[in-house]
Design a protein around this motif. Sequence first.
Motif, PDB file in Angstrom:
ATOM      1  N   PRO A 135       0.835  -1.202   0.000  1.00  0.00           N
ATOM      2  CA  PRO A 135       0.000   0.000   0.000  1.00  0.00           C
ATOM      3  C   PRO A 135       0.867   1.248   0.000  1.00  0.00           C
ATOM      4  O   PRO A 135       1.829   1.340   0.761  1.00  0.00           O
ATOM      5  N   ARG A 138      -2.959   6.596  -0.170  1.00  0.00           N
ATOM      6  CA  ARG A 138      -4.220   6.327   0.528  1.00  0.00           C
ATOM      7  C   ARG A 138      -5.411   6.461  -0.422  1.00  0.00           C
ATOM      8  O   ARG A 138      -5.455   7.327  -1.290  1.00  0.00           O
ATOM      9  N   THR A 199      -5.244  -5.419   2.407  1.00  0.00           N
ATOM     10  CA  THR A 199      -5.005  -4.171   3.125  1.00  0.00           C
ATOM     11  C   THR A 199      -5.815  -3.023   2.542  1.00  0.00           C
ATOM     12  O   THR A 199      -5.803  -2.797   1.327  1.00  0.00           O
ATOM     13  N   TYR A 201      -6.121   1.112   3.039  1.00  0.00           N
ATOM     14  CA  TYR A 201      -5.304   2.198   3.570  1.00  0.00           C
ATOM     15  C   TYR A 201      -5.921   3.506   3.105  1.00  0.00           C
ATOM     16  O   TYR A 201      -5.906   3.823   1.905  1.00  0.00           O
ATOM     17  N   ARG A 208      -7.091   8.955   9.273  1.00  0.00           N
ATOM     18  CA  ARG A 208      -6.150   8.083   8.562  1.00  0.00           C
ATOM     19  C   ARG A 208      -6.078   6.724   9.255  1.00  0.00           C
ATOM     20  O   ARG A 208      -5.936   6.646  10.476  1.00  0.00           O
ATOM     21  N   ARG A 210      -5.089   2.196   8.580  1.00  0.00           N
ATOM     22  CA  ARG A 210      -4.679   1.052   7.764  1.00  0.00           C
ATOM     23  C   ARG A 210      -5.242  -0.200   8.417  1.00  0.00           C
ATOM     24  O   ARG A 210      -5.014  -0.448   9.607  1.00  0.00           O
TER      25      ARG A 210
END
Length: 222
Positions: A135, A138, A199, A201, A208, A210
């Motif tokens: 990742p 974002r 994942t 993200y 924010r 993950r």
Amino acid sequence: MSYTSAVVPVLAVLASSPAISDPRTLSGVAQGAIDRVETEAATTTVVKLWPDGADPSAGHGPFPFSGEWSFTWDDARPGEVDFAGSAVFGNYFTITDAGSMGGVTRQIFHDFAHHMEGTATWDAATRTLRYRVKPAERDAGGASTITQASEPACEKVSGMFAKTGCSAFLGTNTALEGLKLNFVFSDDLMSFEGSMVMTQYGGSGLTRSRTDMTASVSGTLK
């Protein structure tokens, strides 16, 4: 109506004994279960997935999913395998507990699935397929595309800041930003088992986060 987002990447397989005709594609169905969900965020956050109709008060176990997979070996490219696969979650919901900063929210999904494809590395000696997308940006997707019957919804469960939590979720790309595959195949390549880490993200600032979903997977091919 179906909605699609993101781009695509994922697997690879090739060369080994028995000898593979050029090229050879095997397809089949895999079953999986998300065994662990780990989230890094500005505040301690716990995410759990539940099949549609489940009672969260009755306890929580691995989240099941299924999917179709295909792998193509080509003698001209030993050390690689092309693949396409899916993780069909169906109708389900998640409950996200972000503590006092984000409250507790419930996210609802309809006929949801991740679709992945790409080229992976292949170790013929151990019949092991490996693939990784790290990742980076974002909310960029890039590790899967998604299909769903309708857009997901979010509702407050508790907490004065739950509305903020829902706003963050609804602004997040639900495709994967990262993917890690590690599959080991049988001698005849007709079955495989291993793990995948999916994942997501996204967000920015206080929103924010993950989330890594670690799953066990096994499949049969023909």
